[in-house]
Design a protein around this motif. Structure first.
Motif, PDB file in Angstrom:
ATOM      1  N   PRO A 276       0.824  -1.214   0.000  1.00 30.03           N
ATOM      2  CA  PRO A 276       0.000   0.000   0.000  1.00 30.03           C
ATOM      3  C   PRO A 276       0.859   1.266   0.000  1.00 30.03           C
ATOM      4  O   PRO A 276       1.969   1.277   0.532  1.00 30.03           O
ATOM      5  CB  PRO A 276      -0.808  -0.122   1.303  1.00 30.03           C
ATOM      6  N   GLU A 277       0.343   2.323  -0.597  1.00 33.61           N
ATOM      7  CA  GLU A 277       1.071   3.586  -0.633  1.00 33.61           C
ATOM      8  C   GLU A 277       1.005   4.285   0.721  1.00 33.61           C
ATOM      9  O   GLU A 277       0.123   4.023   1.538  1.00 33.61           O
ATOM     10  CB  GLU A 277       0.497   4.487  -1.728  1.00 33.61           C
ATOM     11  N   ASP A 278       1.918   5.204   0.934  1.00 31.34           N
ATOM     12  CA  ASP A 278       1.995   6.047   2.133  1.00 31.34           C
ATOM     13  C   ASP A 278       2.244   5.232   3.399  1.00 31.34           C
ATOM     14  O   ASP A 278       3.373   5.089   3.833  1.00 31.34           O
ATOM     15  CB  ASP A 278       0.730   6.912   2.280  1.00 31.34           C
ATOM     16  N   THR A 279       1.170   4.676   3.999  1.00 32.53           N
ATOM     17  CA  THR A 279       1.307   3.949   5.261  1.00 32.53           C
ATOM     18  C   THR A 279       0.951   2.480   5.057  1.00 32.53           C
ATOM     19  O   THR A 279      -0.075   2.167   4.445  1.00 32.53           O
ATOM     20  CB  THR A 279       0.397   4.549   6.343  1.00 32.53           C
ATOM     21  N   PHE A 280       1.817   1.602   5.551  1.00 32.21           N
ATOM     22  CA  PHE A 280       1.532   0.174   5.442  1.00 32.21           C
ATOM     23  C   PHE A 280       2.198  -0.565   6.590  1.00 32.21           C
ATOM     24  O   PHE A 280       3.049  -0.014   7.306  1.00 32.21           O
ATOM     25  CB  PHE A 280       2.026  -0.385   4.097  1.00 32.21           C
ATOM     26  N   GLU A 281       1.800  -1.838   6.763  1.00 33.75           N
ATOM     27  CA  GLU A 281       2.412  -2.705   7.766  1.00 33.75           C
ATOM     28  C   GLU A 281       2.756  -4.040   7.124  1.00 33.75           C
ATOM     29  O   GLU A 281       2.067  -4.486   6.185  1.00 33.75           O
ATOM     30  CB  GLU A 281       1.480  -2.926   8.959  1.00 33.75           C
ATOM     31  N   ILE A 282       3.825  -4.661   7.616  1.00 35.98           N
ATOM     32  CA  ILE A 282       4.162  -6.024   7.233  1.00 35.98           C
ATOM     33  C   ILE A 282       4.422  -6.811   8.511  1.00 35.98           C
ATOM     34  O   ILE A 282       4.787  -6.229   9.545  1.00 35.98           O
ATOM     35  CB  ILE A 282       5.388  -6.095   6.298  1.00 35.98           C
ATOM     36  N   ALA A 283       4.213  -8.109   8.445  1.00 23.08           N
ATOM     37  CA  ALA A 283       4.383  -8.942   9.642  1.00 23.08           C
ATOM     38  C   ALA A 283       4.747 -10.358   9.243  1.00 23.08           C
ATOM     39  O   ALA A 283       4.430 -10.814   8.133  1.00 23.08           O
ATOM     40  CB  ALA A 283       3.100  -8.936  10.481  1.00 23.08           C
TER      41      ALA A 283
END
Length: 742
Positions: A276-283
């Motif tokens: 995703p653009e701008d703000t994203f998270e990965i885990a």
């Protein structure tokens, strides 16, 4: 009523007998004369081989093996050959051959048979490992550390049970490269396959008995090398690797091995999923085999040398910006310890990337916040460094991956129920100063309170297990409530496995099954009709992918767990039939169904509604049978009882699988409490089963669960047939009275 008939038959049974197969005495023959070690070394050398795993960067591993047939069969350990690796066989004279097929393999036994295109080879004679005696002289041969062909002499120390498997313990050193070599007696006969070294001493090793190898030779499960090279390979549509290392995927677990080609052994595995653009998270969830190494998440990756990394290293959590190929272009942004990180265990890592900051979490606790904005955009995925081996699970990308907190009123209600369950006994807060007024007494109080808390932990764990079991039961019942054609039997079977093991990721196995469907959906034989499709399914499952019936420990619960059947390609007739029938259904093959024959579940098929019924024995690698042939094999009369050949329902199949699981528990003499969940699930699916109802009543009474026992006995009384023997009804009444008086 069906349950009335069952009830009468249950009460009329006196005992259950166990049949034992008689063993055949081995033929007596004069043993060949013993030879000297030098003589054996000379005569056996032409039968020994060195096995090399060939990877992208050259040699990935070396092991030993030996010839067992003149036409090119080589015996070794399964761990010597790995998965998805090209294999080369080097003969004693230096000639090399590429392996063309994995002729047979067994994960449990760690044995494999390899096939090469060669004739006129010199096989080693196979001895009888059942006749070995403690103290017998033996020799071991192999290629320790890849150093050609070596021999060492010793004695047979004992036969030991190692993790439920009898193995030969030998007083000889087994080094890296010896695995897969032969253990021989002084007549040159193979007694076992060298397989592992003792952790206690370098001069102690173990070998798998050769009689187990004979089973593989008799019942192979061949997989051509072209197919073997795809097993465990990471899905190129979902991942792109960079800088080497070996990335494999198996049952939802991505494993990274060997150092990468980048500085410090760096290697990346980037997801093709759009970030995703701008703000994203990965885990992801990661476990390291060596805490001195490093492995974790990478993000804002340009596909080259630029990216961020968040990973455990040396027991700490580190955030690094990589701007180039070597350490001079790397910037460690944070390197912090955290009590939330559990070394040696699986840990949950999560990163939140915003335009102006990066926030890193481990096991739900924030450990790093950085205002570095040097890199943004790009891809995300996994990274590893140095020689550590890492396992990754549950990688995900999204806008918010944090666990959603419970609503206060929901949390309060649930906590109150839990506290009621453990009969809350809150302790009174005390300061250390207060405890020190009488430290001896205080210690006794603390010990007593600790024991109470430990008891509560045990109760909470059991409550957690039971909650999970009932949740799985609810899902199974919801699936079975669908119209018969819409029931996903594969999912039901996986839910049955997850009932015992909450860690099973059902979606992963459903995706593996979809990949199998994709392999065959455009196959012309599948599209021609039932008979050509059945022949193609047989080749695909049993020749190309190595599925086979269990050769050992038939009653093991692993054979009833469909996830393990998919992983190990080994199972019972019913679990292999479930896979076969569901694959045929997903491919639109008509007229293929499960047939619950007495003694062995099989797959049936008809070429059209009026076609003659034919059978597939999936346990014997898809052997095609007529009904008459199967009846001769499975019955004394040569005829099947009425109804045996009718297509069975998916609920009946699941119940048969469940009863197999119950049998495995009973056969292992496990506790009553461990078998009770299976009975609960059977009765949830089929409440009218008098046999299981009676068994559960007896179990509940023995476990002290009087209310549950009364419930089951009351059901038996209520549903007792009107024409049933009065004395049996009186027996039930007396039983109920005794339960009320206890």
């Amino acid at each position: 009523m069906k349950h009335s008939i069952l009830l009468l038959s249950v009460f009329s049974m006196c005992s259950v007998g166990h049949l034992c197969a008689a063993t055949k005495s081995a033929s007596q023959s004069k043993a060949p004369a013993a030879k000297t070690t030098a003589d054996l070394a000379e005569s056996i050398a032409p039968s020994l081989v060195k096995i090399t795993q060939l990877g992208r960067e050259g040699t990935d591993g070396i092991g030993s093996g030996f010839i067992v047939s003149a036409d090119g069969l080589i015996a070794t350990n399964l761990h010597v050959i790995g998965e998805a690796r090209r294999l080369q066989i080097e003969m004693h004279d230096g000639k090399t051959h590429d392996v063309t097929a994995i002729h047979a393999s067994d994960t449990h036994l760690d044995i494999a048979l390899l096939k090469i295109d060669a004739k006129g080879l010199k096989p080693l004679p196979l001895g009888d490992s059942a006749k070995v005696r403690q103290g017998d002289p033996i020799i071991a041969m192999g290629a320790p550390e890849g150093l050609g062909f070596s021999i060492v002499q010793g004695v047979l120390s004992a036969t030991r049970d190692i993790d439920g498997q009898d193995m030969l313990q030998v007083a000889v050193p087994i080094e890296k490269g010896n695995s897969g070599g032969p253990l021989l007696d002084m007549q040159g006969r193979v007694l076992g396959i060298l397989t592992l070294k003792s952790l206690k001493t370098d001069n102690l090793g173990f070998a798998m008995p050769v009689n187990l190898l004979k089973t593989l030779i008799e019942k192979p499960n061949p997989v051509p090398m072209s197919r073997w090279l795809t097993i465990g390979v990471i899905n190129a549509k979902l991942w792109k690797t960079h800088l080497g290392a070996q990335w494999t995927q198996h049952a939802g677990v991505i494993k990274a091995e060997f150092p990468g080609a980048g500085f410090g052994g760096r290697a990346l595995c980037l997801s093709t999923q759009k970030v995703p653009e701008d703000t994203f998270e990965i885990a992801t969830t990661v476990r390291l085999d060596d805490e001195s190494g490093a492995a974790g998440l990478t993000f804002c990756a340009d596909g080259g040398d630029k990216h961020y990394g968040f990973y455990p290293s040396g027991g700490k959590l580190r955030l690094t910006r990589f701007d180039g190929p070597d350490v001079y272009s790397w910037t460690i942004l944070a390197d912090v310890p955290s009590d939330a990180y559990k070394p040696g265990e699986a840990n949950d890592l999560r990163v939140r990337v915003e335009p102006a900051r990066i926030v890193c979490f481990v096991n739900g606790k924030q450990v790093i916040e950085s205002d570095d904005t040097g890199l943004r955009g790009g891809s995300a995925g996994l990274c590893k460094f140095r020689t550590t081996e890492a396992e990754f699970r549950n990688f995900s990308i999204g806008t918010d991956l944090a666990e959603t907190p419970l609503q206060p009123e929901v949390a309060s209600k649930l906590r109150s129920k839990v506290e009621e369950f453990v009969a809350a006994s809150a302790t009174t807060d005390k300061t250390l100063d207060g405890l020190l007024e009488n430290p001896a007494a205080a210690r006794r109080v603390l010990i007593e309170q600790r024991r109470k808390l430990e008891e509560e932990v045990v109760k909470l764990r059991e409550l957690e297990r039971e909650l999970h079991r009932r949740a799985m039961t609810k899902e199974i019942l919801a699936e079975l409530a669908r119209p018969e054609p819409e029931i996903n039997l594969l999912r039901c079977a996986l839910l049955l496995a997850r009932h015992d093991n909450p860690e099973i990721e059902i979606a992963t196995y459903l995706n593996s099954f979809k990949a199998m469907v994709a392999d065959l959906k455009d196959d012309p034989e599948i599209q021609k009709g039932t008979i050509p499709a059945v022949k193609r399914l047989n080749r695909y499952l049993f020749e190309e992918n190595g599925f086979h019936g269990s050769r050992h420990d038939y009653g093991s619960r692993s054979n009833s767990y469909l996830n393990e059947v998919l992983d190990d390609r080994e199972g019972l007739p019913i679990t292999l039939s479930v896979l076969y029938v569901e694959l045929a259904s997903a491919l639109g093959v008509q007229g293929v169904f499960g047939v619950p024959l007495p003694g062995k579940f099989m797959v049936g098929y008809r070429d059209g509604p009026e076609g003659e019924l034919q059978l597939v024995d999936v346990f014997e690698r898809g052997k095609l049978l007529t009904v008459a042939q199967a009846a001769l094999d499975l019955t004394e009369s040569g005829q099947f009882p009425d109804g045996s050949l009718d297509p069975t329902t998916k609920q009946t199949i699941l119940l048969r699988m469940l009863r197999n699981l119950m049998s495995s528990v009973f056969d292992d003499s496990r506790s009553l409490r461990e078998s009770l969940p299976y009975l609960n699930l059977v009765l949830a699916i089929d409440p009218t089963s008098a046999a299981e109802r009676l068994t559960r009543a007896q179990m509940r009474q023995r476990l002290g669960e009087k209310a549950g026992a009364r419930e089951d006995v009351n059901w038996l009384i209520t549903n007792f047939p009107e024409n049933g023997p009065p004395e049996l009804m009186q027996q039930l009444d007396r039983w109920m009275q005794s339960l009320r008086e206890e």
